[in-house]
Write an enzyme that holds these catalytic residues in place. Structure first.
Site, PDB file in Angstrom:
ATOM      1  N   ASP A  72     -16.263  -9.402  24.833  1.00  0.00           N
ATOM      2  CA  ASP A  72     -15.852  -9.962  23.536  1.00  0.00           C
ATOM      3  C   ASP A  72     -14.597 -10.821  23.680  1.00  0.00           C
ATOM      4  OD1 ASP A  72     -17.870  -8.180  22.578  1.00  0.00           O
ATOM      5  OD2 ASP A  72     -16.371  -6.592  22.439  1.00  0.00           O
ATOM      6  N   ASN A  77     -29.030  -3.801  11.655  1.00  0.00           N
ATOM      7  CA  ASN A  77     -27.723  -3.220  11.946  1.00  0.00           C
ATOM      8  C   ASN A  77     -26.550  -3.987  11.349  1.00  0.00           C
ATOM      9  OD1 ASN A  77     -29.697  -2.573  14.290  1.00  0.00           O
ATOM     10  ND2 ASN A  77     -28.130  -0.980  14.411  1.00  0.00           N
ATOM     11  N   GLU A 127     -23.956 -10.732  14.777  1.00  0.00           N
ATOM     12  CA  GLU A 127     -22.573 -10.283  14.914  1.00  0.00           C
ATOM     13  C   GLU A 127     -21.760 -11.323  15.678  1.00  0.00           C
ATOM     14  OE1 GLU A 127     -22.905  -6.588  17.054  1.00  0.00           O
ATOM     15  OE2 GLU A 127     -23.067  -7.577  19.014  1.00  0.00           O
ATOM     16  N   HIS A 140     -21.062 -12.957  22.245  1.00  0.00           N
ATOM     17  CA  HIS A 140     -19.768 -12.690  21.615  1.00  0.00           C
ATOM     18  C   HIS A 140     -18.711 -13.685  22.103  1.00  0.00           C
ATOM     19  CE1 HIS A 140     -17.543  -9.722  19.065  1.00  0.00           C
ATOM     20  NE2 HIS A 140     -16.702 -10.721  19.307  1.00  0.00           N
ATOM     21  N   ARG A 154     -19.209  -6.268  31.565  1.00  0.00           N
ATOM     22  CA  ARG A 154     -19.365  -7.515  30.835  1.00  0.00           C
ATOM     23  C   ARG A 154     -18.128  -8.350  31.147  1.00  0.00           C
ATOM     24  NH1 ARG A 154     -20.576  -5.740  24.760  1.00  0.00           N
ATOM     25  NH2 ARG A 154     -19.089  -4.105  25.312  1.00  0.00           N
TER      26      ARG A 154
END
Length: 315
Positions: free
Chosen positions: A13, A156, A193, A257, A291
């Site tokens: 992120d 979600n 998101e 993200h 990540r």
């Protein structure tokens, strides 16, 4: 071109912001999900080896004491703000995935050495799972954009937008911009998101991420005319196809993200995102630490629309 290497390993992120002081500021989710970490450097490459400073740690218990996710650092109305999501401890909720959004503020020039204060929860008026807040200013108005579960909508999380009274308080009711609807947005989980805003070429662009956080994770795109009413869902257009996806041949998986920043020339736009280099994940992908932060150039077509290229190459 050769395959891109991560700029910073084990930082998901990722968010990079270039301030008027000439420094790049970096923050991201750390694998332990227990703190907010900042670093800064004069160059993008310099962020990789820059000193890291933990400016806020989660408390041991309480409503924001678990799973500190997706911090973003912004300079709004003369002060530094970090927006982040946090979950309550187990004595409050058995299910940890009950995130709400919060903010901390620093009024000092250097946010790495300055004093931070907890500003509390960003109340959206909807008491459900929410995360991934970002802010941006358009025509003098500060906006808040985020992802939230809405009880009457399957899935979600959806993307919502609101105006702000100040950098920690909304001034309007939330407006829904997009829900998971395409097949590539619903692999594993139905998710929209991680919004990121870029204003260029007479348009307001919003990228977002969709599907589960494994190799199915991918990025989508919304856009509106710069003179449109951003609070009107009809002002927004949505790409039916993803704009950044896994590249199995190059072993780059689940790009998403993202955030945007500018290169050292202050003009060229850089795309910042995370991805993995393998798919063999044991257990929940959220607990896999690998990540990594990638950075590549964003390019443009003749109509002024962004061209994202491949997640694995700077092309």
């Amino acid at each position: 071109m050769s395959i891109l290497k991560p700029l910073i390993e084990q930082r998901a992120d990722p968010f990079i912001y270039k301030h008027s002081d000439g420094f790049y500021y970096f923050t991201a989710s750390v694998p332990a999900y227990d703190r907010i970490e900042l670093r800064r450097a004069r160059t993008i490459d310099g962020l990789a080896s820059a000193e890291t400073v933990s400016v806020w740690h989660k408390p041991d218990t309480g409503p924001y004491s678990e799973l500190i996710w997706a911090p973003e650092i912004h300079f709004n109305e003369g002060a530094w703000y970090v927006y982040f999501a946090a979950a309550p401890s187990r004595e409050i909720k058995d299910d940890l995935f009950q995130h709400r959004m919060y903010a901390i503020r620093c009024k000092d020039d250097n946010p790495l050495t300055g004093e931070w204060e907890f500003m509390g929860q960003i109340d959206t008026g909807i008491d459900t799972f929410c995360l991934d807040a970002t802010t941006f200013t358009h025509k003098g108005q500060l906006y808040y954009m985020w992802a939230q579960k809405e009880e009457d909508i399957p899935g979600n999380s959806n993307l919502l937008i609101a105006t702000m009274e100040n950098p920690w308080t909304l001034s309007s009711e939330p407006v829904r911009l997009t829900i998971p609807e395409f097949e590539w947005e619903c692999r594993g989980f139905m998710v929209n998101e991680g919004p990121a805003v870029l204003q260029r070429n007479g348009k307001v662009f919003v990228t977002y991420s969709a599907s589960a956080t494994d190799e199915n994770y991918a990025m989508g795109l919304l856009w509106a005319d710069q003179d449109a009413d951003l609070m009107d869902p009809a002002s927004w257009h949505k790409s039916a196809k993803p704009v950044l996806v896994s590249e199995p041949k190059d072993e780059v998986f689940g790009p998403g993200h993202n955030s945007f920043t500018v290169a050292e020339d202050d003009e060229s736009v850089l795309l910042v995102y995370h991805a993995r280099t393998y798919t063999e994940i044991e257990g929940d992908p959220l607990w896999d630490p690998n990540r990594h932060t990638y950075v590549k150039h964003l390019r443009w077509d003749e109509d002024g629309m962004p061209v994202f290229g491949k997640a694995s190459r700077d092309e």
